[in-house]
Scaffold this motif. Structure first.
Motif, PDB file in Angstrom:
ATOM      1  N   GLU A  11       0.836  -1.208   0.000  1.00  0.00           N
ATOM      2  CA  GLU A  11       0.000   0.000   0.000  1.00  0.00           C
ATOM      3  C   GLU A  11       0.869   1.256   0.000  1.00  0.00           C
ATOM      4  O   GLU A  11       0.602   2.209  -0.737  1.00  0.00           O
ATOM      5  CB  GLU A  11      -0.937  -0.001   1.208  1.00  0.00           C
ATOM      6  CG  GLU A  11      -1.925   1.151   1.171  1.00  0.00           C
ATOM      7  CD  GLU A  11      -2.946   1.072   2.292  1.00  0.00           C
ATOM      8  OE1 GLU A  11      -3.282   2.132   2.834  1.00  0.00           O
ATOM      9  OE2 GLU A  11      -3.398  -0.051   2.616  1.00  0.00           O
ATOM     10  N   ARG A  12       1.904   1.267   0.837  1.00  0.00           N
ATOM     11  CA  ARG A  12       2.821   2.421   0.898  1.00  0.00           C
ATOM     12  C   ARG A  12       3.389   2.745  -0.475  1.00  0.00           C
ATOM     13  O   ARG A  12       3.517   3.906  -0.870  1.00  0.00           O
ATOM     14  CB  ARG A  12       3.970   2.103   1.867  1.00  0.00           C
ATOM     15  CG  ARG A  12       5.037   3.198   1.942  1.00  0.00           C
ATOM     16  CD  ARG A  12       6.335   2.702   2.542  1.00  0.00           C
ATOM     17  NE  ARG A  12       7.002   1.754   1.655  1.00  0.00           N
ATOM     18  CZ  ARG A  12       7.979   0.951   2.028  1.00  0.00           C
ATOM     19  NH1 ARG A  12       8.409   0.950   3.291  1.00  0.00           N
ATOM     20  NH2 ARG A  12       8.540   0.119   1.169  1.00  0.00           N
ATOM     21  N   ASP A  13       3.707   1.707  -1.250  1.00  0.00           N
ATOM     22  CA  ASP A  13       4.337   1.877  -2.552  1.00  0.00           C
ATOM     23  C   ASP A  13       3.340   1.967  -3.704  1.00  0.00           C
ATOM     24  O   ASP A  13       3.714   1.869  -4.867  1.00  0.00           O
ATOM     25  CB  ASP A  13       5.349   0.756  -2.787  1.00  0.00           C
ATOM     26  CG  ASP A  13       6.540   0.839  -1.828  1.00  0.00           C
ATOM     27  OD1 ASP A  13       6.723   1.900  -1.202  1.00  0.00           O
ATOM     28  OD2 ASP A  13       7.266  -0.155  -1.703  1.00  0.00           O
ATOM     29  N   GLY A  14       2.074   2.169  -3.391  1.00  0.00           N
ATOM     30  CA  GLY A  14       1.064   2.426  -4.421  1.00  0.00           C
ATOM     31  C   GLY A  14       0.410   1.209  -5.034  1.00  0.00           C
ATOM     32  O   GLY A  14      -0.398   1.333  -5.945  1.00  0.00           O
ATOM     33  N   GLY A  15       0.768   0.009  -4.571  1.00  0.00           N
ATOM     34  CA  GLY A  15       0.129  -1.201  -5.069  1.00  0.00           C
ATOM     35  C   GLY A  15       0.703  -1.745  -6.370  1.00  0.00           C
ATOM     36  O   GLY A  15       0.235  -2.757  -6.880  1.00  0.00           O
ATOM     37  N   PHE A  16       1.701  -1.051  -6.892  1.00  0.00           N
ATOM     38  CA  PHE A  16       2.291  -1.482  -8.158  1.00  0.00           C
ATOM     39  C   PHE A  16       3.688  -2.037  -7.936  1.00  0.00           C
ATOM     40  O   PHE A  16       4.393  -1.632  -7.020  1.00  0.00           O
ATOM     41  CB  PHE A  16       2.388  -0.303  -9.136  1.00  0.00           C
ATOM     42  CG  PHE A  16       1.066   0.271  -9.501  1.00  0.00           C
ATOM     43  CD1 PHE A  16       0.255  -0.341 -10.441  1.00  0.00           C
ATOM     44  CD2 PHE A  16       0.613   1.427  -8.888  1.00  0.00           C
ATOM     45  CE1 PHE A  16      -0.982   0.179 -10.762  1.00  0.00           C
ATOM     46  CE2 PHE A  16      -0.622   1.967  -9.200  1.00  0.00           C
ATOM     47  CZ  PHE A  16      -1.422   1.340 -10.143  1.00  0.00           C
ATOM     48  N   LEU A  43       7.385  -2.136  -8.323  1.00  0.00           N
ATOM     49  CA  LEU A  43       8.358  -1.082  -8.596  1.00  0.00           C
ATOM     50  C   LEU A  43       9.481  -1.537  -9.526  1.00  0.00           C
ATOM     51  O   LEU A  43      10.151  -0.706 -10.128  1.00  0.00           O
ATOM     52  CB  LEU A  43       8.957  -0.566  -7.281  1.00  0.00           C
ATOM     53  CG  LEU A  43       7.985   0.104  -6.323  1.00  0.00           C
ATOM     54  CD1 LEU A  43       8.710   0.573  -5.061  1.00  0.00           C
ATOM     55  CD2 LEU A  43       7.261   1.259  -6.983  1.00  0.00           C
ATOM     56  N   MET A  44       9.681  -2.843  -9.672  1.00  0.00           N
ATOM     57  CA  MET A  44      10.799  -3.332 -10.477  1.00  0.00           C
ATOM     58  C   MET A  44      10.538  -3.263 -11.973  1.00  0.00           C
ATOM     59  O   MET A  44      11.409  -2.889 -12.730  1.00  0.00           O
ATOM     60  CB  MET A  44      11.163  -4.753 -10.077  1.00  0.00           C
ATOM     61  CG  MET A  44      11.899  -4.794  -8.790  1.00  0.00           C
ATOM     62  SD  MET A  44      12.642  -6.396  -8.544  1.00  0.00           S
ATOM     63  CE  MET A  44      13.460  -6.061  -7.012  1.00  0.00           C
ATOM     64  N   THR A  47       3.936  -8.858  -3.157  1.00  0.00           N
ATOM     65  CA  THR A  47       4.804  -9.187  -2.036  1.00  0.00           C
ATOM     66  C   THR A  47       5.773  -8.047  -1.775  1.00  0.00           C
ATOM     67  O   THR A  47       5.777  -7.051  -2.498  1.00  0.00           O
ATOM     68  CB  THR A  47       5.565 -10.512  -2.290  1.00  0.00           C
ATOM     69  OG1 THR A  47       6.161 -10.958  -1.079  1.00  0.00           O
ATOM     70  CG2 THR A  47       6.592 -10.385  -3.383  1.00  0.00           C
ATOM     71  N   ALA A  48       6.577  -8.201  -0.742  1.00  0.00           N
ATOM     72  CA  ALA A  48       7.601  -7.214  -0.395  1.00  0.00           C
ATOM     73  C   ALA A  48       8.973  -7.817  -0.672  1.00  0.00           C
ATOM     74  O   ALA A  48       9.261  -8.936  -0.264  1.00  0.00           O
ATOM     75  CB  ALA A  48       7.470  -6.807   1.064  1.00  0.00           C
ATOM     76  N   HIS A  49       9.793  -7.078  -1.362  1.00  0.00           N
ATOM     77  CA  HIS A  49      11.134  -7.511  -1.767  1.00  0.00           C
ATOM     78  C   HIS A  49      12.181  -6.897  -0.855  1.00  0.00           C
ATOM     79  O   HIS A  49      12.119  -5.703  -0.537  1.00  0.00           O
ATOM     80  CB  HIS A  49      11.376  -7.069  -3.216  1.00  0.00           C
ATOM     81  CG  HIS A  49      12.772  -7.224  -3.672  1.00  0.00           C
ATOM     82  ND1 HIS A  49      13.313  -8.443  -4.003  1.00  0.00           N
ATOM     83  CD2 HIS A  49      13.756  -6.314  -3.844  1.00  0.00           C
ATOM     84  CE1 HIS A  49      14.576  -8.268  -4.373  1.00  0.00           C
ATOM     85  NE2 HIS A  49      14.859  -6.989  -4.289  1.00  0.00           N
ATOM     86  N   HIS A  50      13.138  -7.695  -0.419  1.00  0.00           N
ATOM     87  CA  HIS A  50      14.279  -7.184   0.349  1.00  0.00           C
ATOM     88  C   HIS A  50      15.241  -6.484  -0.623  1.00  0.00           C
ATOM     89  O   HIS A  50      15.818  -7.140  -1.491  1.00  0.00           O
ATOM     90  CB  HIS A  50      15.018  -8.321   1.051  1.00  0.00           C
ATOM     91  CG  HIS A  50      14.304  -8.878   2.227  1.00  0.00           C
ATOM     92  ND1 HIS A  50      13.311  -9.826   2.105  1.00  0.00           N
ATOM     93  CD2 HIS A  50      14.436  -8.615   3.544  1.00  0.00           C
ATOM     94  CE1 HIS A  50      12.864 -10.136   3.313  1.00  0.00           C
ATOM     95  NE2 HIS A  50      13.529  -9.404   4.210  1.00  0.00           N
ATOM     96  N   ARG A  51      15.407  -5.187  -0.470  1.00  0.00           N
ATOM     97  CA  ARG A  51      16.333  -4.451  -1.339  1.00  0.00           C
ATOM     98  C   ARG A  51      17.760  -4.925  -1.110  1.00  0.00           C
ATOM     99  O   ARG A  51      18.523  -5.060  -2.059  1.00  0.00           O
ATOM    100  CB  ARG A  51      16.214  -2.950  -1.103  1.00  0.00           C
ATOM    101  CG  ARG A  51      14.810  -2.460  -1.427  1.00  0.00           C
ATOM    102  CD  ARG A  51      14.681  -0.953  -1.424  1.00  0.00           C
ATOM    103  NE  ARG A  51      15.074  -0.332  -0.169  1.00  0.00           N
ATOM    104  CZ  ARG A  51      15.712   0.841  -0.091  1.00  0.00           C
ATOM    105  NH1 ARG A  51      16.043   1.499  -1.168  1.00  0.00           N
ATOM    106  NH2 ARG A  51      16.001   1.352   1.092  1.00  0.00           N
ATOM    107  N   LEU A 106      12.417  -2.853   2.449  1.00  0.00           N
ATOM    108  CA  LEU A 106      11.415  -3.593   1.678  1.00  0.00           C
ATOM    109  C   LEU A 106      10.732  -2.689   0.661  1.00  0.00           C
ATOM    110  O   LEU A 106      10.481  -1.513   0.942  1.00  0.00           O
ATOM    111  CB  LEU A 106      10.350  -4.174   2.611  1.00  0.00           C
ATOM    112  CG  LEU A 106      10.830  -5.125   3.702  1.00  0.00           C
ATOM    113  CD1 LEU A 106       9.684  -5.463   4.644  1.00  0.00           C
ATOM    114  CD2 LEU A 106      11.417  -6.387   3.094  1.00  0.00           C
ATOM    115  N   CYS A 107      10.434  -3.232  -0.512  1.00  0.00           N
ATOM    116  CA  CYS A 107       9.659  -2.499  -1.507  1.00  0.00           C
ATOM    117  C   CYS A 107       8.657  -3.453  -2.156  1.00  0.00           C
ATOM    118  O   CYS A 107       8.839  -4.661  -2.157  1.00  0.00           O
ATOM    119  CB  CYS A 107      10.561  -1.847  -2.549  1.00  0.00           C
ATOM    120  SG  CYS A 107      11.523  -2.987  -3.554  1.00  0.00           S
ATOM    121  N   ALA A 108       7.606  -2.879  -2.701  1.00  0.00           N
ATOM    122  CA  ALA A 108       6.525  -3.655  -3.301  1.00  0.00           C
ATOM    123  C   ALA A 108       6.916  -4.155  -4.694  1.00  0.00           C
ATOM    124  O   ALA A 108       7.399  -3.377  -5.522  1.00  0.00           O
ATOM    125  CB  ALA A 108       5.267  -2.791  -3.399  1.00  0.00           C
TER     126      ALA A 108
END
Length: 124
Positions: free
Chosen positions: A13-18, A20-21, A32-36, A53-55
């Motif tokens: 939700e924080r990252d807009g639901g899309f 990012l990669m 899911t959430a990815h470990h940067r 973490l990022c979406a």
């Protein structure tokens, strides 16, 4: 600390639901959430911090670690990949200091599972 389902949902939700990669085969919608900075095999749970973490969608999450040099360099440039430092604590600090590029090109620091701060507002 472990990445709970609630934390994953909050990060998405924080990252807009899309996703990012946006790697080849991307589904567009984050699942899911990815470990940067990757925890690796049995790595420290300190890297489960939401600032690391990022979406992303499931296919992109799977492709990120096996990415070739050009894709890896782009992920680093966009803050979606953070290289390991000497210790896990230093790696987390590096992740906190590295902004992420959103799909619209804007750059944000990831503050918590529910908050991100535009780079124009300064580091958290």
């Amino acid at each position: 600390m472990t990445v709970t389902v609630a934390t994953k949902k909050a990060v998405i939700e924080r990252d807009g639901g899309f996703c990012l990669m946006m790697l080849p085969g991307c589904l567009g919608e984050a699942q899911t959430a990815h470990h940067r900075a990757n925890r690796g095999s049995g790595g420290s749970t300190i890297l489960d911090d939401p600032a690391n973490l990022c979406a992303v969608c499931v296919p992109c999450n799977g492709l990120a670690e096996d990415a070739g040099a050009i894709v890896r360099a782009d992920l680093i440039r966009r803050g979606l990949r953070v290289e390991k430092a000497a210790t896990n604590a230093m790696t987390l600090e590096r992740a906190k200091a590295t902004p992420v590029e959103a799909i619209d090109g804007q750059r944000f620091y990831l503050v918590s599972a529910t908050e991100r701060r535009h780079i124009n507002e300064g580091r958290p």
